[in-house]
Scaffold this motif. Structure first.
Motif, mmCIF file in Angstrom:
data_model
loop_
_atom_site.group_PDB
_atom_site.id
_atom_site.type_symbol
_atom_site.label_atom_id
_atom_site.label_comp_id
_atom_site.label_asym_id
_atom_site.label_seq_id
_atom_site.Cartn_x
_atom_site.Cartn_y
_atom_site.Cartn_z
ATOM 1 N N LYS A 113 -19.509 -13.056 -35.888
ATOM 2 C CA LYS A 113 -20.134 -12.250 -36.933
ATOM 3 C C LYS A 113 -20.398 -13.076 -38.190
ATOM 4 N N ASP A 114 -19.832 -14.283 -38.243
ATOM 5 C CA ASP A 114 -19.992 -15.170 -39.402
ATOM 6 C C ASP A 114 -20.561 -16.490 -38.901
ATOM 7 N N PHE A 115 -21.868 -16.654 -39.062
ATOM 8 C CA PHE A 115 -22.521 -17.876 -38.596
ATOM 9 C C PHE A 115 -23.681 -18.229 -39.515
ATOM 10 N N LYS A 116 -24.056 -19.489 -39.502
ATOM 11 C CA LYS A 116 -25.139 -20.000 -40.328
ATOM 12 C C LYS A 116 -26.254 -20.486 -39.409
ATOM 13 N N ILE A 117 -27.506 -20.117 -39.736
ATOM 14 C CA ILE A 117 -28.655 -20.522 -38.930
ATOM 15 C C ILE A 117 -29.604 -21.356 -39.777
ATOM 16 N N VAL A 128 -36.725 -25.566 -33.714
ATOM 17 C CA VAL A 128 -35.359 -26.034 -33.497
ATOM 18 C C VAL A 128 -34.422 -25.205 -34.372
ATOM 19 N N TYR A 129 -33.453 -24.580 -33.725
ATOM 20 C CA TYR A 129 -32.414 -23.810 -34.409
ATOM 21 C C TYR A 129 -31.126 -24.620 -34.381
ATOM 22 N N ARG A 130 -30.383 -24.512 -35.462
ATOM 23 C CA ARG A 130 -29.018 -25.039 -35.497
ATOM 24 C C ARG A 130 -28.131 -23.891 -35.952
ATOM 25 N N ILE A 131 -27.248 -23.482 -35.077
ATOM 26 C CA ILE A 131 -26.349 -22.364 -35.371
ATOM 27 C C ILE A 131 -24.938 -22.916 -35.495
ATOM 28 N N GLN A 132 -24.285 -22.577 -36.587
ATOM 29 C CA GLN A 132 -22.911 -23.001 -36.822
ATOM 30 C C GLN A 132 -22.019 -21.772 -36.952
ATOM 31 N N PRO A 133 -21.333 -21.389 -35.860
ATOM 32 C CA PRO A 133 -20.395 -20.263 -35.979
ATOM 33 C C PRO A 133 -19.163 -20.683 -36.770
ATOM 34 N N LYS A 134 -18.828 -19.889 -37.773
ATOM 35 C CA LYS A 134 -17.699 -20.223 -38.643
ATOM 36 C C LYS A 134 -16.405 -19.547 -38.223
ATOM 37 N N ASP A 135 -16.496 -18.513 -37.391
ATOM 38 C CA ASP A 135 -15.303 -17.779 -36.985
ATOM 39 C C ASP A 135 -14.905 -18.069 -35.536
ATOM 40 N N VAL A 136 -15.400 -19.176 -34.975
ATOM 41 C CA VAL A 136 -15.050 -19.589 -33.615
ATOM 42 C C VAL A 136 -14.418 -20.974 -33.710
ATOM 43 N N ASN A 138 -13.565 -23.349 -31.240
ATOM 44 C CA ASN A 138 -13.898 -24.494 -30.395
ATOM 45 C C ASN A 138 -15.374 -24.883 -30.397
ATOM 46 N N VAL A 139 -16.269 -24.156 -31.047
ATOM 47 C CA VAL A 139 -17.693 -24.495 -31.072
ATOM 48 C C VAL A 139 -18.085 -24.852 -32.494
ATOM 49 N N SER A 140 -18.635 -26.067 -32.652
ATOM 50 C CA SER A 140 -19.054 -26.470 -33.994
ATOM 51 C C SER A 140 -20.544 -26.245 -34.212
ATOM 52 N N ASP A 141 -21.383 -26.549 -33.215
ATOM 53 C CA ASP A 141 -22.831 -26.403 -33.363
ATOM 54 C C ASP A 141 -23.462 -25.957 -32.054
ATOM 55 N N ILE A 142 -24.484 -25.131 -32.177
ATOM 56 C CA ILE A 142 -25.335 -24.759 -31.048
ATOM 57 C C ILE A 142 -26.760 -25.090 -31.468
ATOM 58 N N TYR A 143 -27.390 -25.973 -30.720
ATOM 59 C CA TYR A 143 -28.774 -26.363 -30.997
ATOM 60 C C TYR A 143 -29.682 -25.698 -29.968
ATOM 61 N N ILE A 144 -30.773 -25.105 -30.456
ATOM 62 C CA ILE A 144 -31.733 -24.439 -29.577
ATOM 63 C C ILE A 144 -33.110 -25.020 -29.871
ATOM 64 N N GLU A 145 -33.751 -25.540 -28.842
ATOM 65 C CA GLU A 145 -35.141 -25.971 -28.953
ATOM 66 C C GLU A 145 -35.977 -24.954 -28.202
ATOM 67 N N VAL A 146 -36.848 -24.258 -28.926
ATOM 68 C CA VAL A 146 -37.699 -23.235 -28.326
ATOM 69 C C VAL A 146 -39.122 -23.782 -28.298
ATOM 70 N N PHE A 147 -39.695 -23.832 -27.112
ATOM 71 C CA PHE A 147 -41.047 -24.342 -26.941
ATOM 72 C C PHE A 147 -42.043 -23.197 -27.065
ATOM 73 N N SER A 158 -18.959 -29.049 -29.086
ATOM 74 C CA SER A 158 -17.666 -28.405 -29.225
ATOM 75 C C SER A 158 -16.647 -29.356 -29.834
ATOM 76 N N ASN A 159 -15.589 -28.794 -30.384
ATOM 77 C CA ASN A 159 -14.519 -29.596 -30.977
ATOM 78 C C ASN A 159 -13.528 -30.098 -29.941
ATOM 79 N N ASP A 160 -13.377 -29.376 -28.827
ATOM 80 C CA ASP A 160 -12.322 -29.707 -27.880
ATOM 81 C C ASP A 160 -12.823 -30.005 -26.470
#
Length: 182
Positions: A113-117, A128-136, A138-147, A158-160
């Motif tokens: 529920k707390d993430f930065k896009i 290109v999206y970069r999503i950074q969930p702050k309340d998770v 083990n995941v630091s970044d999710i990158y999405i390339e949409v064509f 991921s961190n781990d």
């Protein structure tokens, strides 16, 4: 005779390529989803970066040699809504800090529920999206390339654990009402 064989092979390749890309959208539909910032990603293939996983999968009896694992029909992906990011993706690779006794932590299954896009447009209509969930944890970044045809490539950092990428497509997020949830 060789010309006919080449023609038949090319025709077969084109038909196969069109069959594989059956979920494509128009540029207008893709832009509408991108501008709304609410869409779902449907994962069709997973591409692990760990060669140990690939070698083990290829060493199984009667297993085809592959680098990407097919996920079609499994319901894997994620959805982005205004205030919620819901992720259900499998993980194939090395986990550096495993948790024992809880098999839900072996894959990416979380709701944030707390993430930065961050969203940027690149050449040829690619977003290109970069999503950074702050309340998770083990995941630091999710990158999405949409064509521009609706195809998408997702990379999870991921961190781990080792990174992994997924190939698939985006579609409109179906909004659930409270009655449908019950």
């Amino acid at each position: 005779m060789k010309k006919y064989i080449v023609f038949i092979l090319m025709f077969g390749f084109i038909l196969n390529y069109q069959h594989m890309n059956g979920q494509k959208m128009t540029q207008v539909q893709t832009d509408a989803l991108i501008n709304s910032d609410e869409f779902s990603f449907h994962a069709e293939r997973a591409n692990p970066t760990n060669y140990d996983v690939i070698n083990i999968a290829n060493s199984l009896p009667n297993a085809p040699a592959m680098r990407m694992f097919q996920l079609q029909g499994q319901g894997y992906g994620f959805s982005i809504k205004k205030n919620e990011l819901e992720v259900v993706l499998p993980y194939f690779g090395r986990v550096f800090n495993p948790t024992y006794g809880n098999s839900n932590n072996n894959s990416y299954r979380f709701t944030s529920k707390d993430f930065k896009i961050e969203k940027t447009q690149k050449k040829k209509g690619k977003w290109v999206y970069r999503i950074q969930p702050k309340d998770v944890n083990n995941v630091s970044d999710i990158y999405i390339e949409v064509f521009k045809d609706g195809g998408a490539l997702v990379s999870v950092k991921s961190n781990d654990r080792q990174p992994i990428s997924y190939d698939g497509y985006i579609s409109k997020t179906e909004i659930e009402t409270e009655k449908e949830k019950l």
